[in-house]
Design a protein around this motif. Structure first.
Motif, PDB file in Angstrom:
ATOM      1  N   ARG A 144       0.835  -1.202   0.000  1.00 10.51           N
ATOM      2  CA  ARG A 144       0.000   0.000   0.000  1.00 10.51           C
ATOM      3  C   ARG A 144       0.870   1.254   0.000  1.00 10.51           C
ATOM      4  NH1 ARG A 144       1.990   2.652   4.307  1.00 10.51           N
ATOM      5  NH2 ARG A 144       1.343   1.958   6.361  1.00 10.51           N
ATOM      6  N   ALA A 193       0.300   5.176   1.387  1.00 12.13           N
ATOM      7  CA  ALA A 193      -0.695   5.832   2.246  1.00 12.13           C
ATOM      8  C   ALA A 193      -0.381   7.316   2.466  1.00 12.13           C
ATOM      9  CB  ALA A 193      -0.749   5.083   3.583  1.00 12.13           C
ATOM     10  N   PRO A 194      -0.483   8.111   1.433  1.00 15.52           N
ATOM     11  CA  PRO A 194      -0.122   9.534   1.587  1.00 15.52           C
ATOM     12  C   PRO A 194      -1.183  10.330   2.342  1.00 15.52           C
ATOM     13  CG  PRO A 194      -1.011   9.154  -0.593  1.00 15.52           C
ATOM     14  CD  PRO A 194      -0.961   7.811   0.080  1.00 15.52           C
ATOM     15  N   SER A 195      -0.734  11.393   2.988  1.00 10.34           N
ATOM     16  CA  SER A 195      -1.671  12.325   3.629  1.00 10.34           C
ATOM     17  C   SER A 195      -1.883  13.485   2.661  1.00 10.34           C
ATOM     18  CB  SER A 195      -1.070  12.853   4.927  1.00 10.34           C
ATOM     19  OG  SER A 195      -0.679  11.782   5.736  1.00 10.34           O
ATOM     20  N   ASN A 198       8.133  10.489  -0.579  1.00  7.59           N
ATOM     21  CA  ASN A 198       6.845   9.783  -0.660  1.00  7.59           C
ATOM     22  C   ASN A 198       6.706   9.090  -2.001  1.00  7.59           C
ATOM     23  OD1 ASN A 198       5.681  12.498   1.076  1.00  7.59           O
ATOM     24  ND2 ASN A 198       5.372  10.433   1.828  1.00  7.59           N
ATOM     25  N   GLU A 255      -4.720   9.152   3.679  1.00  8.53           N
ATOM     26  CA  GLU A 255      -4.797   9.264   5.143  1.00  8.53           C
ATOM     27  C   GLU A 255      -5.211  10.681   5.526  1.00  8.53           C
ATOM     28  OE1 GLU A 255      -1.343   7.364   7.035  1.00  8.53           O
ATOM     29  OE2 GLU A 255      -2.460   5.516   6.720  1.00  8.53           O
ATOM     30  N   TYR A 271      -2.820   9.109  14.008  1.00  7.90           N
ATOM     31  CA  TYR A 271      -2.226   8.481  12.823  1.00  7.90           C
ATOM     32  C   TYR A 271      -1.891   7.004  13.082  1.00  7.90           C
ATOM     33  CZ  TYR A 271       1.691   6.620  10.268  1.00  7.90           C
ATOM     34  OH  TYR A 271       2.513   5.745   9.618  1.00  7.90           O
ATOM     35  N   CYS A 277      -3.783   4.038  11.046  1.00  2.00           N
ATOM     36  CA  CYS A 277      -2.897   3.354  10.099  1.00  2.00           C
ATOM     37  C   CYS A 277      -2.788   1.863  10.430  1.00  2.00           C
ATOM     38  CB  CYS A 277      -1.539   4.047  10.169  1.00  2.00           C
ATOM     39  SG  CYS A 277      -0.317   3.355   9.096  1.00  2.00           S
ATOM     40  N   ARG A 326       7.913   2.292   3.666  1.00  4.55           N
ATOM     41  CA  ARG A 326       7.710   3.729   3.865  1.00  4.55           C
ATOM     42  C   ARG A 326       9.011   4.358   4.323  1.00  4.55           C
ATOM     43  NH1 ARG A 326       3.636   2.895   8.936  1.00  4.55           N
ATOM     44  NH2 ARG A 326       5.026   1.658  10.235  1.00  4.55           N
ATOM     45  N   HIS A 377       9.335   6.927   9.851  1.00  2.00           N
ATOM     46  CA  HIS A 377       8.247   6.203  10.525  1.00  2.00           C
ATOM     47  C   HIS A 377       8.731   5.039  11.386  1.00  2.00           C
ATOM     48  CE1 HIS A 377       4.811   8.317   8.945  1.00  2.00           C
ATOM     49  NE2 HIS A 377       5.378   8.337   7.757  1.00  2.00           N
TER      50      HIS A 377
HETATM   51  N1  GLU Z   1       0.250   9.212   5.945  1.00  2.00           N
HETATM   52  C1  GLU Z   1       1.565   8.827   6.343  1.00  2.00           C
HETATM   53  C2  GLU Z   1       2.574   9.681   5.610  1.00  2.00           C
HETATM   54  O1  GLU Z   1       2.256  10.226   4.577  1.00  2.00           O
HETATM   55  C3  GLU Z   1       1.713   7.370   5.992  1.00  2.00           C
HETATM   56  C4  GLU Z   1       2.895   6.706   6.474  1.00  2.00           C
HETATM   57  C5  GLU Z   1       2.793   5.216   6.243  1.00  2.00           C
HETATM   58  O2  GLU Z   1       3.083   4.796   5.125  1.00  2.00           O
HETATM   59  O3  GLU Z   1       2.367   4.529   7.165  1.00  2.00           O
HETATM   60  O4  GLU Z   1       3.668   9.849   6.058  1.00  2.00           O
END
Ligand code: GLU
Length: 432
Positions: free
Chosen positions: A3, A5-7, A16, A39, A178, A182, A196, A200
């Protein structure tokens, strides 16, 4: 299942995009699905239009997805799971105010100790909780044992309970943090490998602890990608223009070149210039270096020139927004220009009204000669005929010739340029 998962909180950062590319590649290699999850649970930071922009950018890079989720639509599940954890006494309501917590954080700081939640609300009686009218957050109790996980790039990582702490999973406004949203979504959506950025890493044990607390047993694998440093060796901030994918694209760098460059960063690849599709056959996550990668704009521009040269003429003409076939000429000019924007400037200078400067008289004579002359195969013959027709010699011939043909008194060798310019010479001669 992979996956991205961008904000939707800002311009897409190259870090990203690199995560998106690598997740996509791995999903293709394993012939499994790829999820795009927006996200958007941090409402205050969301920016209108960014969701669409993310999709547009991914499409430009040839990244497609089989499943699309918007995190806020899972809110009911986040709340259900939080309640379940509270009812099982794995999580608890915390009424500590921001002020109280800040005072404790200050005190820890004054003693040079890292702040940890002190358990104030952890053992409240049910009645004390139910009768309390104050706003509360929900915290997950810290784990009893260290949390370990395996990372394809970093190896095995281990976090002590103290460093995971009893952290907040639901905010006072009943939205998930978050980490909680997540971890729950990755579980519900059946994600099996998370790739990612390494920013993180400290979230991972928390997310593992959330899923373990929910009795989820399916193992998750990880790859935390090293950060990208700028040319000065510092972390590339979101404010630096080069770090924005949109900025790179607007500067005339091809998506295929950006993708190629991002996959070269800190990697051992069998060749230097490739497409995303080609990389599917050889990409190996475990070959990525643990060390931070350094962004090198010069290298990216070199990769871009190679990708421009590999475009077919129709595609390049479309990108240059021209009805003429300027592609061969543009490819020739990659020796002087690296981006589509720079190439357009070069080509515009060729077809623009020229400033003759001190060579005005000679330019007029030369244009007449150009209209009459025959466009020979070879530059030498063309030049001899033109000298004969114009009667101009030496500098008084070459300078005006360059000006009339290219708009500039310097540039690539005319011998080399001639075959590419030939289809347009009559048009240039007629131009006023
Ligand atoms: N929304 C988070 C971000 O953009 C996702 C991080 C992840 O991949 O869990 O940094």
């Amino acid at each position: 299942m992979y996956r991205f998962a961008p904000s939707p909180t800002g311009d897409m950062h190259i870090g990203n995009l690199r995560a998106a590319l690598i997740n996509y590649l791995c999903s293709k290699q394993e012939k499994t699905d790829f999820i795009l999850r927006i996200e958007d649970t941090d409402k205050a930071r969301n920016i209108a239009g960014k969701e669409e922009e993310i999709k547009e950018i991914l499409k430009l890079f040839g990244i497609s997805w089989q499943h699309y989720y918007v995190q806020s639509e899972n809110l009911k599940f986040h709340r259900q799971m939080a309640l379940k954890l509270v009812s099982e006494k794995k999580a608890f309501a915390c009424f500590c105010t921001e002020e109280e917590l800040n005072t404790k954080k200050e005190a820890a700081k004054a003693q040079n100790k890292p702040y940890r939640y002190d358990g104030t609300c952890e053992n409240l009686q049910d009645n004390d909780v139910l009768e309390n009218e104050k706003p509360f957050v929900i915290r997950l109790k810290k784990p009893e044992k260290a949390m370990k996980f395996k990372d394809f790039i970093k190896g095995e990582l281990c976090f002590e309970p103290e460093n995971i702490d009893s952290f907040v999973i639901m905010r006072a406004d009943k939205t998930p943090t978050y980490n909680f949203a997540c971890a729950v979504d990755d579980m519900l959506e059946g994600v099996s490998c998370i790739i990612r950025g390494e920013d993180h890493v400290s979230n991972t044990p928390k997310q593992e602890h959330i899923r373990a607390s929910l009795n989820y047993e399916k193992p998750m694998t990880y790859a935390h990608l090293p950060i990208i440093l700028n040319e000065e060796g510092q972390k590339m901030s979101k404010r630096e223009a080069h770090s924005s994918v949109k900025w790179l694209l607007e500067s005339g760098i091809l998506p295929s070149a950006v993708a190629n460059y991002l996959l070269l960063l800190g990697n051992k690849t069998p060749c230097e210039i490739f497409t995303l599709d080609e990389a599917i056959s050889w990409f190996d996550l475990q070959k990525l270096s643990k060390a931070p990668a350094r962004f090198d704009l010069k290298k990216l521009l070199q990769v871009n020139r190679e990708h421009i040269k590999r475009l077919d003429d129709t595609s390049l003409n479309a990108l240059l927004k021209t009805d003429k076939n300027l592609a061969p000429l543009a490819k020739f000019y990659t020796q002087e220009a690296s981006t589509l924007v720079e190439l357009k400037e070069k080509l515009e200078a060729i077809f623009a009204k020229k400033a003759y400067g001190e060579f005005e008289k000679e330019c007029v004579i030369l244009k007449e000669a150009l209209e009459k002359c025959e466009l020979k195969e070879n530059y030498e013959e063309f030049k001899q005929e033109l000298i004969k027709l114009s009667g101009l010699r030496g500098k008084n011939f070459f300078m005006p010739l360059r000006i009339v043909l290219t708009g500039s008194t310097h540039g690539p060798e005319l011998t080399e340029l001639y075959p590419y310019l030939k289809p347009f010479i009559k048009e240039l001669a007629r131009k006023v």
